[in-house]
Design a protein around this motif. Structure first.
Motif, mmCIF file in Angstrom:
data_model
loop_
_atom_site.group_PDB
_atom_site.id
_atom_site.type_symbol
_atom_site.label_atom_id
_atom_site.label_comp_id
_atom_site.label_asym_id
_atom_site.label_seq_id
_atom_site.Cartn_x
_atom_site.Cartn_y
_atom_site.Cartn_z
ATOM 1 N N UNK A 104 -5.929 1.056 5.059
ATOM 2 C CA UNK A 104 -5.711 0.948 6.495
ATOM 3 C C UNK A 104 -5.778 -0.495 6.968
ATOM 4 N N UNK A 109 0.808 -1.234 0.000
ATOM 5 C CA UNK A 109 0.000 0.000 0.000
ATOM 6 C C UNK A 109 0.834 1.273 0.000
ATOM 7 N N UNK A 151 -2.928 -2.632 5.677
ATOM 8 C CA UNK A 151 -1.670 -2.453 6.415
ATOM 9 C C UNK A 151 -1.649 -3.274 7.692
ATOM 10 N N UNK A 152 -2.813 -3.468 8.274
ATOM 11 C CA UNK A 152 -2.859 -4.294 9.494
ATOM 12 C C UNK A 152 -2.520 -5.745 9.198
#
Lengths: 265, 227, 266
Positions: A94, A73, A97-98
């Protein structure tokens, strides 16, 4: 699955992998990435089922790093879409990315902090509650416990890369991206890397790695993707390739060997 | 759900500030050079303008803020070079952190570092220039001015690092936006010694600039670091 | 001055043309002769302005004939504010929609805005020299105008340095957005501070400070310069788009050639 093997090699290529898992590890749909007028990734379409280990080959400039950075990302697709661990890299960055971990070929660690502080910092960034426990456990796993409270500035490259490995998995990512992680590693660190990849395969976690070391890549990967000049030259099982075949792909030839007149199929 | 997000952002924010400060504290060279620069500027101004009692109030505030600006630029410059190869910043950006949190944390980190230098410089200034600078109002003026400089500097340092446009371009971009901050800060400082009736509310203007610039920058930061 | 790139009659305009033939004819005429017409009208307006500024408008009592710079200086200033506002607009929409055309729109406005602002600074300086005896003073209006100039020159420098890259466009868009902070400050500077520069003559929502004949001359001049701005914007925009398209096609051809020759290709 997209097996763009050439007809001459259909017999050697494994067809679809067994029992496709529920989620996808990674998916590309017409992915285009251009930094200026010259596109680096020129329309990639591919699906990797979850839990598989994918090795990406390609000569320099083929777009391997760009592809990995897009999946991480960091880079936004110019056209087309990409998903990693089930998340759209543009729309659901978001959450992506986790679920994604990344290890590059440069450690890029904070040199003025200690190894432990580095890991604790990233644990906090991922919102992990048990950061300290994880940090200590990982430091033990990568063999850096003794150096936990030393500043990274004093580390050797191998040690720094091992720390980077620890950082990459501290949040137990569903998908781990490794961009030429084996460059310049010592034996110990290499063994650690291979153990890590093997463990992830056993646990059914997705791993995607690029490497210039063809033999190692073919050994570590279940699936293989070969990028040449921004396009997919081969997508299929790693077992269908050998080092010579990959080198032929780099040269723009089909993996089965030269056809009459040197033309490609 | 929203509460969790805010709590995470708060944790991430302080994690970054703390990390930057800790790294900063360990490489003590930056502080040295910044402090030295500020001190040198103040002293040189003293000589250069052959200050007598009548001149000091006029030239003093300007000299003070030039010293602060030089120190700030030095402080921000190491910011640029540290992230120059973008490597560690990349790894940070791969975590699920809001880009505006990263920006604001970096600004706060810079403000703290520069403020330390300023806190040391102020008493020295009071001594050299014989001006009653150590009034309570100097704190908000200094703080707001520093926030303005740090906000502009951090944003454009990141911009330069990401477009690899260093050297000439960064000062060119930073300069026109820092000037209003400096003018405001100098005028506000002057007003401490020689209040002018009916003058513009400089502190308020500084605060307004800071708020506007910070909020817009926080939003645009994601476009600066994106690839 | 006909458009080099003829667009086919499809899309929204094509749809309109099919449904309302008269309007379609008008649009077709506009597309083919629009620019020429604009050039003609602009020229006429400029000639009219020269007459209005030098003949029609009365001579100012205190300043004398020098004051006539006003009819050039003020419209240029107002239009540069408009241009910089469009830089802001183009930048915001570009970051939101990622459509290159908005980025080009912003860039073109920055170029024209800088040119116009340069002329404002020069004309103002000449006027100042004649009236105040000084080429430059550091009052708030002039200072912020100079800052504004620097910001957009910086914008252009950044664009020039980064070339036609997406990263460069994004960076410039950020500069275009943040830099606009100074423009309203510049505009309001004469009101907020006691400046040497004269106060606003036509304050928005206030009473005009000029006699009617001067206002008329100013409006004529404003119209002329606005037409000039429109002409320049359209032409430079089309040029930029054509250059971008040409580069894109050139690279496409180059890549296709390399692919066909099998240079590490398929």
């Amino acid at each position: 699955m997209n097996a763009q093997t050439l007809p001459i090699d259909a017999a050697r290529a494994t067809a679809t992998p067994s029992a496709a898992p529920l989620a996808e590890g990674m998916r590309l749909a017409g992915l285009v990435k251009a930094f200026d007028a010259r596109p680096v990734l020129r329309g990639l379409t591919y699906t990797l089922p979850a839990g598989r280990t994918l090795v990406i080959f390609g000569p320099n400039g083929a777009g391997k790093t760009t592809l990995l950075r897009t999946l991480a990302t960091l880079a936004r697709p110019t056209a087309g879409r990409a998903w990693v661990a089930g998340c759209d890299v543009a729309e659901e960055a978001g959450e992506a990315r986790r679920r994604v971990g990344y290890v590059g070929h440069q450690p890029h660690i904070y040199e003025d902090l200690t190894a432990r502080e580095n890991l604790l910092f990233f644990a906090r960034m991922y919102g992990l509650r048990d950061g300290a426990a994880r940090a200590d456990a990982l430091l033990a796993r990568v063999g850096l416990s003794r150096r936990a409270n030393d500043r990274v500035r004093a580390f050797s490259r191998g040690q720094a890369q091992r720390l980077a490995l620890a950082r990459g998995v501290i949040h137990e990512p569903a998908a781990l991206l490794l961009d030429e992680p084996d460059t310049g590693l010592d034996q110990e660190a290499l063994a650690l890397l291979e153990r890590l990849v093997a463990e992830r395969r056993e646990r059914g976690q997705t791993t995607i790695l690029t490497t210039h070391h063809l033999e190692r890549g073919l050994r570590l990967g279940d699936e293989a993707l070969t990028l040449v000049r921004g396009r997919i030259a081969y997508a299929g099982a790693a077992s269908a390739l050998d080092v010579a075949a990959v080198e032929r792909l780099y040269a723009g030839q089909p993996i089965g060997g030269r056809l009459e007149g040197g033309a490609t199929c | 759900m929203l509460n969790d997000g805010v709590r995470l952002a708060w944790t991430q924010f302080w994690a970054i500030v703390w990390k930057d400060l800790r790294a900063e504290a360990r490489t003590r060279q930056a502080w040295m050079s910044m402090g030295l620069f500020a001190l040198l500027t103040l002293v040189v101004f003293n000589f250069a303008f052959d200050l007598r009692v009548t001149n000091q109030a006029t030239v003093g505030p300007g000299a003070l803020w030039i010293a602060f600006i030089f120190a700030s630029i030095l402080g921000l410059a190491r910011n640029i070079t540290a992230e120059q190869d973008r490597g560690p910043m990349d790894r940070l950006l791969m975590t699920p952190v809001d880009r505006s949190v990263v920006y604001l944390a970096k600004v706060v980190g810079n403000v703290i570092v520069i403020s330390v230098i300023e806190t040391v410089a102020l008493p020295i200034f009071a001594l050299l220039y014989n001006l009653p600078i150590l009034q309570p109002m100097i704190a908000p003026i200094t703080l707001l001015g520093t926030v303005g400089v740090a906000a502009v500097g951090t944003q454009f340092a990141a911009l330069a690092a990401n477009t690899r446009a260093r050297e000439l371009l960064t000062p060119l971009l930073i300069f026109p936006l820092i000037v209003p901050v400096v003018i405001g800060a100098v005028r506000a400082t002057e007003a401490l010694f020689t209040p002018i009736h009916g003058d513009a509310p400089w502190l308020g203007l500084l605060a307004a600039f800071d708020v506007i610039f910070l909020s817009i920058s926080a939003v645009t930061f994601q476009f600066v670091v994106e690839e | 001055m006909q458009s080099a790139i003829q667009k086919p009659a499809n899309g929204r305009l094509g749809g309109i043309a099919r449904r309302a033939p008269a309007l379609g004819v008008a649009l077709g005429w506009l597309r083919r002769y629009g620019e020429l017409a604009l050039l003609g009208v602009t020229t006429l307006a400029m000639l009219l302005t020269i007459w209005a500024a030098f003949v029609y408008a009365p001579t100012e009592l205190i300043e004398g004939p020098v004051q006539r710079i006003f009819y050039v200086h003020v419209p240029l200033a107002w239009i540069s504010y408009l241009a910089f506002f469009f830089v802001l607009l183009g930048s915001v929409v570009y970051l939101w929609r990622r459509d290159e055309r908005w980025d080009t729109f912003a860039r073109v406005n920055a170029e024209i805005g800088v040119v116009f602002t340069t002329l404002v600074l020069i004309s103002g300086s000449l006027w100042g020299r004649a009236f105040w005896g000084a080429w430059w003073v550091w009052d708030e209006r002039l200072t912020t105008s100079l800052l504004m100039w620097f910001i957009y020159v910086g914008y252009l420098a950044l664009r020039s340095y980064t070339g036609r890259t997406a990263q460069g466009a994004r960076a410039a868009a950020v500069v275009g957005i943040l830099g606009f902070v100074v423009t309203p400050i510049n505009y309001m500077s004469v009101k907020w501070w006691r400046t040497l520069h004269p106060d606003q003559v036509l304050p928005l929502g206030g009473t005009p400070q000029l006699p009617a004949s001067m206002i008329v001359a100013l409006m004529i001049s404003l119209a002329a310069f606005t037409l000039l701005y429109a002409l320049l914007t359209i032409e430079v925009y089309k040029l930029e788009r054509a250059q971008a398209e040409a580069e894109r096609l050139r690279i496409q051809v180059e890549l296709a050639g390399q692919d066909a020759m099998g240079i590490g290709g398929e």
